[in-house]
Design a protein around this motif. Structure first.
Motif, short mmCIF file in Angstrom:
data_model
loop_
_atom_site.label_atom_id
_atom_site.label_comp_id
_atom_site.label_asym_id
_atom_site.label_seq_id
_atom_site.Cartn_x
_atom_site.Cartn_y
_atom_site.Cartn_z
N ALA A 286 0.82 3.47 -9.51
CA ALA A 286 1.40 4.39 -10.49
C ALA A 286 0.95 4.01 -11.90
CB ALA A 286 2.92 4.39 -10.39
N ILE A 287 0.92 2.71 -12.18
CA ILE A 287 0.47 2.25 -13.50
C ILE A 287 -1.04 2.47 -13.64
CG2 ILE A 287 0.20 0.22 -14.99
CD1 ILE A 287 3.07 1.36 -14.82
N ILE B 185 -8.36 3.30 -8.57
CA ILE B 185 -8.05 3.17 -7.15
C ILE B 185 -6.53 3.16 -7.02
CG2 ILE B 185 -8.26 1.70 -5.11
CD1 ILE B 185 -10.82 0.51 -6.64
N ALA B 186 -5.98 4.16 -6.34
CA ALA B 186 -4.52 4.32 -6.27
C ALA B 186 -4.10 4.41 -4.80
CB ALA B 186 -4.11 5.58 -7.03
N LEU B 187 -3.46 3.35 -4.30
CA LEU B 187 -3.12 3.24 -2.89
C LEU B 187 -1.62 3.36 -2.68
CD1 LEU B 187 -5.39 0.14 -2.07
CD2 LEU B 187 -6.04 2.57 -2.12
N SER B 188 -1.22 4.24 -1.76
CA SER B 188 0.20 4.43 -1.41
C SER B 188 1.06 4.60 -2.65
CB SER B 188 0.69 3.24 -0.57
OG SER B 188 -0.04 3.12 0.62
N THR B 189 0.71 5.59 -3.47
CA THR B 189 1.35 5.70 -4.78
C THR B 189 1.45 7.16 -5.21
OG1 THR B 189 1.36 4.71 -6.99
CG2 THR B 189 -0.78 5.43 -6.13
N TYR B 190 1.84 7.33 -6.46
CA TYR B 190 2.04 8.66 -7.04
C TYR B 190 1.81 8.57 -8.54
CZ TYR B 190 6.48 6.90 -8.86
OH TYR B 190 7.42 6.18 -9.54
N PHE C 123 -1.50 -0.78 -5.94
CA PHE C 123 -0.77 -0.37 -4.75
C PHE C 123 0.67 -0.04 -5.15
CE2 PHE C 123 2.13 -1.52 -1.26
CZ PHE C 123 1.63 -0.73 -0.23
N SER C 124 1.17 1.10 -4.68
CA SER C 124 2.56 1.51 -4.91
C SER C 124 2.87 1.54 -6.42
CB SER C 124 3.50 0.57 -4.14
OG SER C 124 4.79 1.10 -4.04
N HIS D 296 -0.29 -5.24 -8.12
CA HIS D 296 0.50 -5.31 -6.89
C HIS D 296 1.69 -4.34 -6.93
CE1 HIS D 296 3.78 -7.44 -8.95
NE2 HIS D 296 2.86 -8.21 -9.52
N GLY D 297 2.42 -4.28 -5.83
CA GLY D 297 3.59 -3.41 -5.73
C GLY D 297 4.87 -4.11 -6.12
N LEU D 298 5.97 -3.37 -6.05
CA LEU D 298 7.29 -3.85 -6.45
C LEU D 298 7.68 -5.09 -5.64
CD1 LEU D 298 10.00 -3.32 -8.00
CD2 LEU D 298 10.70 -1.96 -6.03
#
Length: 221
Positions: free
Chosen positions: A119-120, A136-141, A114-115, A21-23
């Protein structure tokens, strides 16, 4: 080992998807996506949604929240604290090892995020000598993108990558994500890229495209 939320689409899973999950969210955040994503004819899948540890986050005034790493800067070249990223990568590797112990081979384990979770996912993928079925990398960098070539290990580029981003993302600007995708391609990853007219979120068209990408993974197994 991290605590997780789990869903199985069948009694005897043949595949595993570990989804980060994201932050500030938790493992429940993406659990509702399963019925939207999964197709009836797919093999049985175990979805594993871990909870990130709670840690102080600098850009949030040091307030503790669920986070895969501290955000120490607004500059994406030095945004993620490297110790936190390494710690989370090690925790994700523990989850991957547990799926192996449960009988799922590496070439049937997918890592998604996600996010911050994405990144991880990408940071983990760079350092895997034994490739997973896909990333799978969604809305991230990609954290520390300028040092990616030095972090890359032999065998990692065998992992196909699905990346998607919103053209109006106010959290991670589109050009940051596009640069990460470009670097990953230059390193040798087979990367599928999607852009959608959305903010820092997931949309129905994206879920459909991801399902198509996953369908290819299952077909080639």
């Amino acid at each position: 080992m991290l605590e997780t939320v789990e869903q199985q689409t069948g009694a005897v899973p043949e595949w595993s998807v570990i989804w980060l999950h994201g932050l500030g969210a938790d493992g429940h955040d993406f659990a509702p996506i399963v019925p939207e994503l999964v197709r009836p004819h797919w093999p049985a899948i175990r979805f594993v949604f871990p909870h990130a540890p709670k840690r102080p986050v600098s850009i949030n005034g040091g307030m503790p929240m669920r986070a895969w790493y501290d955000i120490v800067s607004m500059d994406f070249r030095s945004r993620a604290d490297t110790a936190g990223v390494a710690e989370s990568v090690a925790q994700v590797e523990e989850l991957i090892a547990r799926e192996q112990e449960r009988g799922i081979p590496l070439d049937r384990i997918l890592l998604a995020g996600f996010s911050q979770g994405g990144a991880i996912t990408l940071a983990t993928g760079l350092t895997r000598r034994e490739p997973l079925a896909g990333l799978i990398a969604l809305s991230t960098y990609l954290p520390e993108v300028d040092a990616a070539a030095r972090q890359l290990v032999e065998g990692a580029t065998a992992q196909p990558v699905f990346m998607a981003h919103g053209s109006g993302d106010p959290v991670i600007p589109l050009q940051i994500a596009e640069h990460s995708a470009q670097v990953l391609r230059q390193l040798g990853f087979a990367l599928e890229w999607h852009r959608y007219p959305m903010a820092h979120q997931v949309c129905a068209e994206e879920i459909h495209a991801l399902a198509e990408w996953l369908q290819l993974r299952f077909a080639h197994a």
